[in-house]
Scaffold this motif. Structure first.
Motif, short mmCIF file in Angstrom:
data_model
loop_
_atom_site.label_atom_id
_atom_site.label_comp_id
_atom_site.label_asym_id
_atom_site.label_seq_id
_atom_site.Cartn_x
_atom_site.Cartn_y
_atom_site.Cartn_z
N ARG A 1 0.97 -1.43 0.05
CA ARG A 1 0.02 0.21 0.03
C ARG A 1 0.72 1.38 0.02
N LEU A 2 0.85 2.10 -1.07
CA LEU A 2 1.36 3.12 -1.27
C LEU A 2 0.60 4.32 -0.51
N SER A 3 1.23 5.31 0.11
CA SER A 3 0.65 6.57 0.62
C SER A 3 1.26 7.94 -0.02
N CYS A 4 0.54 9.07 -0.14
CA CYS A 4 1.03 10.10 -0.74
C CYS A 4 0.51 11.13 0.31
N ASN B 1 -5.26 14.27 4.50
CA ASN B 1 -4.33 14.81 3.42
C ASN B 1 -3.56 13.61 2.71
N THR B 2 -4.03 12.70 2.65
CA THR B 2 -3.45 11.46 2.03
C THR B 2 -3.98 10.68 1.01
N LEU B 3 -3.44 10.47 0.02
CA LEU B 3 -3.91 9.55 -1.13
C LEU B 3 -3.11 8.09 -0.94
N TYR B 4 -4.02 6.99 -1.34
CA TYR B 4 -3.21 5.57 -1.22
C TYR B 4 -3.52 5.08 -2.55
N LEU B 5 -2.65 3.88 -2.76
CA LEU B 5 -2.93 3.02 -3.70
C LEU B 5 -2.48 1.79 -3.15
N GLN B 6 -3.80 0.92 -3.12
CA GLN B 6 -3.38 -0.59 -2.57
C GLN B 6 -3.43 -1.39 -3.75
#
Length: 124
Positions: free
Chosen positions: A19-22, A77-82
């Motif tokens: 899982r990526l976070s931004c 304030n976070t975007l994720y990519l699972q």
């Protein structure tokens, strides 16, 4: 000026998950559509997934559809990519970016404020 910082990349085996976070600085994160892109060595940066400002509309590249899920938490304030069922061809540096202006949700030039990227390596 929005600053974006990605994290969560790493080395994973085929079929594994990450899982990526931004995380975005500033108080305007919820006003922008956001996207994930990736760039493999020697190749152009390509679209992976994007979402509107509230996360109700989502777009995916055909290559990741059904395996990756984009989401956002505007309170954090976070975007994720699972990323699930990872394949060697998913190996790349992954970038988040915010959508600037009108236009396509999948076209990299329509995005700005790029983060520094996080490396994802899928190995057997």
């Amino acid at each position: 000026q929005v600053q974006l910082v990605e994290s969560g990349g790493g080395l994973v085996q085929i079929g594994g998950s990450l899982r990526l976070s931004c995380v975005a600085s500033g108080r305007t994160f919820s006003a922008y559509a956001m996207g994930w892109f990736r760039q493999a060595p020697g190749k152009e940066r390509v679209f992976v997934a994007s979402t509107d400002s509230i996360g109700s509309i989502r777009y995916y590249a055909d290559s990741v559809k059904g395996r990756f899920t984009i989401s956002r938490d505007n309170d954090k304030n976070t975007l994720y990519l699972q990323m699930n069922s990872l394949k060697p061809e998913d190996t790349a540096v992954y970038f988040c970016a915010r959508k600037v202006g009108t236009g396509s949700y999948i076209y990299p030039p329509n995005f700005g404020s790029w983060g520094q990227g996080t490396q994802v390596t899928v190995s057997s």
